[in-house]
Design an enzyme around this catalytic site. Sequence first.
Site, PDB file in Angstrom:
ATOM      1  N   ASP A  31      17.334 -33.293   0.515  1.00  0.00           N
ATOM      2  CA  ASP A  31      17.371 -32.925   1.931  1.00  0.00           C
ATOM      3  C   ASP A  31      16.593 -31.631   2.135  1.00  0.00           C
ATOM      4  O   ASP A  31      16.721 -30.686   1.347  1.00  0.00           O
ATOM      5  CB  ASP A  31      18.818 -32.768   2.413  1.00  0.00           C
ATOM      6  N   GLN A  94      24.333 -37.481  13.734  1.00  0.00           N
ATOM      7  CA  GLN A  94      23.194 -38.270  13.255  1.00  0.00           C
ATOM      8  C   GLN A  94      21.947 -37.919  14.069  1.00  0.00           C
ATOM      9  O   GLN A  94      21.982 -37.897  15.303  1.00  0.00           O
ATOM     10  CB  GLN A  94      23.487 -39.772  13.369  1.00  0.00           C
ATOM     11  N   VAL A  96      18.632 -38.945  12.555  1.00  0.00           N
ATOM     12  CA  VAL A  96      17.615 -39.921  12.142  1.00  0.00           C
ATOM     13  C   VAL A  96      18.284 -41.289  12.129  1.00  0.00           C
ATOM     14  O   VAL A  96      19.232 -41.522  11.363  1.00  0.00           O
ATOM     15  CB  VAL A  96      17.046 -39.581  10.748  1.00  0.00           C
ATOM     16  N   HIS A 100      21.015 -43.620   6.307  1.00  0.00           N
ATOM     17  CA  HIS A 100      20.857 -42.840   5.081  1.00  0.00           C
ATOM     18  C   HIS A 100      22.195 -42.248   4.692  1.00  0.00           C
ATOM     19  O   HIS A 100      23.015 -41.907   5.555  1.00  0.00           O
ATOM     20  CB  HIS A 100      19.824 -41.712   5.271  1.00  0.00           C
ATOM     21  N   HIS A 102      24.131 -39.129   2.834  1.00  0.00           N
ATOM     22  CA  HIS A 102      24.048 -37.776   2.291  1.00  0.00           C
ATOM     23  C   HIS A 102      24.884 -37.741   1.013  1.00  0.00           C
ATOM     24  O   HIS A 102      26.072 -38.095   1.036  1.00  0.00           O
ATOM     25  CB  HIS A 102      24.630 -36.758   3.267  1.00  0.00           C
TER      26      HIS A 102
HETATM   27  P1  AMP Z   1      21.399 -36.963   9.908  1.00  0.00           P
HETATM   28  O1  AMP Z   1      21.551 -35.719  10.732  1.00  0.00           O
HETATM   29  O2  AMP Z   1      22.682 -37.469   9.306  1.00  0.00           O
HETATM   30  O3  AMP Z   1      20.652 -38.038  10.687  1.00  0.00           O
HETATM   31  O4  AMP Z   1      20.532 -36.559   8.651  1.00  0.00           O
HETATM   32  C1  AMP Z   1      19.144 -36.368   8.703  1.00  0.00           C
HETATM   33  C2  AMP Z   1      18.814 -35.455   7.567  1.00  0.00           C
HETATM   34  O5  AMP Z   1      17.438 -35.564   7.288  1.00  0.00           O
HETATM   35  C3  AMP Z   1      19.097 -33.973   7.850  1.00  0.00           C
HETATM   36  O6  AMP Z   1      20.052 -33.483   6.915  1.00  0.00           O
HETATM   37  C4  AMP Z   1      17.734 -33.319   7.682  1.00  0.00           C
HETATM   38  O7  AMP Z   1      17.812 -32.034   7.085  1.00  0.00           O
HETATM   39  C5  AMP Z   1      16.995 -34.323   6.811  1.00  0.00           C
HETATM   40  N1  AMP Z   1      15.556 -34.289   6.935  1.00  0.00           N
HETATM   41  C6  AMP Z   1      14.814 -34.273   8.065  1.00  0.00           C
HETATM   42  N2  AMP Z   1      13.507 -34.257   7.774  1.00  0.00           N
HETATM   43  C7  AMP Z   1      13.409 -34.263   6.419  1.00  0.00           C
HETATM   44  C8  AMP Z   1      12.320 -34.247   5.491  1.00  0.00           C
HETATM   45  N3  AMP Z   1      11.033 -34.211   5.908  1.00  0.00           N
HETATM   46  N4  AMP Z   1      12.603 -34.257   4.176  1.00  0.00           N
HETATM   47  C9  AMP Z   1      13.884 -34.279   3.747  1.00  0.00           C
HETATM   48  N5  AMP Z   1      14.954 -34.304   4.563  1.00  0.00           N
HETATM   49  C10 AMP Z   1      14.725 -34.283   5.884  1.00  0.00           C
END
Ligand code: AMP
Length: 115
Positions: A31, A94, A96, A100, A102
């Site tokens: 992350d 959320q 993205v 996924h 974590h």
């Molecule tokens: P969520 O908020 O559960 O949708 O998780 C999305 C996660 O993606 C967050 O913890 C971000 O820090 C992570 N994230 C966003 N962009 C990137 C990236 N380019 N590389 C790695 N992690 C990312």
Amino acid sequence: MSEPSIFTRILQGEIPSEIIAETDNAFAIRDIAPQAPVHLLVIPKTQEYRNVVELAAGDPALLAEVVGLANSVAAEHAGGDFRLVFNTGASAGQTVFHVHAHVLAGDLDEKSVGG
Ligand code: AMP
């Protein structure tokens, strides 16, 4: 077809990120904004499923593959114990909408249930 998600773009090499492990249908990255000493993401290669509920209903074997890869990366990058979090819905954090997991590990607050 929806726009490629940030994770699809990472998988395709358009956005730099090291793929630390993968299976046929899932991959793992670090992350970019870690919330724990070890904070990895395990992601299905398909962006067909927006969240874990859709994934469980649509392809339970792929969900099992995601959990198996989470276990593998936790074994490799942490002591083996880990917390698995699927934020589901914007108001639950959320951001993205390409499902996924974590993987959180290392010196976690025992009382906390969040990431
Ligand atoms: P969520 O908020 O559960 O949708 O998780 C999305 C996660 O993606 C967050 O913890 C971000 O820090 C992570 N994230 C966003 N962009 C990137 C990236 N380019 N590389 C790695 N992690 C990312």
